[in-house]
Design an enzyme around this catalytic site. Structure first.
Site, PDB file in Angstrom:
ATOM      1  N   HIS A   3       9.958  83.770  14.147  1.00 62.77           N
ATOM      2  CA  HIS A   3      11.075  84.334  13.570  1.00 62.77           C
ATOM      3  C   HIS A   3      11.594  83.351  12.488  1.00 62.77           C
ATOM      4  O   HIS A   3      11.460  81.968  12.587  1.00 62.77           O
ATOM      5  CB  HIS A   3      12.265  84.228  14.767  1.00 62.77           C
ATOM      6  N   ASN A  24      22.734  80.058  20.512  1.00 66.05           N
ATOM      7  CA  ASN A  24      22.442  79.145  19.620  1.00 66.05           C
ATOM      8  C   ASN A  24      23.404  79.529  18.155  1.00 66.05           C
ATOM      9  O   ASN A  24      23.618  80.647  17.912  1.00 66.05           O
ATOM     10  CB  ASN A  24      21.122  78.890  19.053  1.00 66.05           C
ATOM     11  N   HIS A  28       9.421  80.370  13.411  1.00 69.31           N
ATOM     12  CA  HIS A  28       9.447  79.234  14.679  1.00 69.31           C
ATOM     13  C   HIS A  28       9.078  80.264  15.986  1.00 69.31           C
ATOM     14  O   HIS A  28       9.417  81.559  15.706  1.00 69.31           O
ATOM     15  CB  HIS A  28      10.809  78.811  14.995  1.00 69.31           C
ATOM     16  N   ARG A  41      14.956  78.694   7.178  1.00 68.98           N
ATOM     17  CA  ARG A  41      14.565  78.057   8.619  1.00 68.98           C
ATOM     18  C   ARG A  41      13.435  79.012   9.210  1.00 68.98           C
ATOM     19  O   ARG A  41      13.651  80.300   9.389  1.00 68.98           O
ATOM     20  CB  ARG A  41      15.649  78.261   9.484  1.00 68.98           C
ATOM     21  N   TYR A  58      22.445  83.425  17.788  1.00 67.60           N
ATOM     22  CA  TYR A  58      21.479  84.122  18.358  1.00 67.60           C
ATOM     23  C   TYR A  58      21.257  83.817  19.635  1.00 67.60           C
ATOM     24  O   TYR A  58      21.489  82.859  20.208  1.00 67.60           O
ATOM     25  CB  TYR A  58      20.123  84.066  17.664  1.00 67.60           C
TER      26      TYR A  58
END
Length: 195
Positions: free
Chosen positions: A130, A60, A73, A70, A143
């Site tokens: 994360h 990604n 998650h 962000r 990642y």
């Protein structure tokens, strides 16, 4: 110039900072950004073979501007993901929160600055939430994941849960979050991993 490589475990078992060997000269630089063999050998020695068997199946990339946060998650089992995170442009503060049942560090977090300059990577095994905050004007983050994205398995924790008390390295008034990330539950309501 040769900047030597290394694998360094953080204060939370399983989280590993990877410093690749970088070769620089007048033309620029070269480094091996990933080797499955070296990864498994080093991580397996440090944290055990079971946690080192991440076979990455999806890459990604995200682009974000300063202040974007962000996270936090994760994906619930059986779609939990291990991640290997790196920055190709800019700087971020990368964070992982331990959600492993029975872990001595459950609910604790570790963070590391990843940047295009240091070329470090952060390995986050299954069992963690994360997230990251963008410290530079812009950041491009790549990642690897060892399982595919499954929207029905999405989970998350509030970035500002007082129980976690994460220092995101930027002022609150500068933070930019998605509506979804602004409405995540706290740690007490998070999914707990049996790993």
């Amino acid at each position: 110039m040769d900047r030597s490589s290394g694998f360094q475990e953080t204060e939370i078992a399983g989280l590993v900072i990877i410093q690749p060997q970088v070769f620089e000269d007048g033309r620029g630089y070269f480094f091996e950004s990933f080797s499955q063999r070296r990864f498994e050998e080093a991580i397996g020695t440090m944290i055990g073979t079971a946690m080192s068997t991440a076979l990455f199946v999806q890459d990604n990339e995200s682009k974000s501007s300063y202040g974007v946060v962000r996270g936090l998650h994760y994906q619930i089992a059986p779609y939990a993901q291990a991640k290997l995170v790196r920055v190709v442009k800019g700087r971020i503060w990368d964070v992982a929160v331990d959600l492993r049942r029975g872990s001595a560090t459950f609910g604790k977090y570790a963070g590391v600055e990843l940047s295009e300059a240091n070329k470090w990577q952060f390995f986050i095994p299954k069992g963690f939430a994360h997230g990251f905050a963008v410290l530079s004007e812009e950041a491009v983050v790549q990642y690897k994941c060892d399982d595919y994205y499954m929207p029905q398995a999405e989970g998350g924790i509030s970035f500002d849960d007082p129980e976690l008390a994460i220092d995101w390295k930027i002022p609150r008034e500068d933070m930019v979050l998605s509506p979804k990330d602004l409405n995540r539950p706290g740690l007490r309501d998070a999914y707990v991993f049996d790993v």
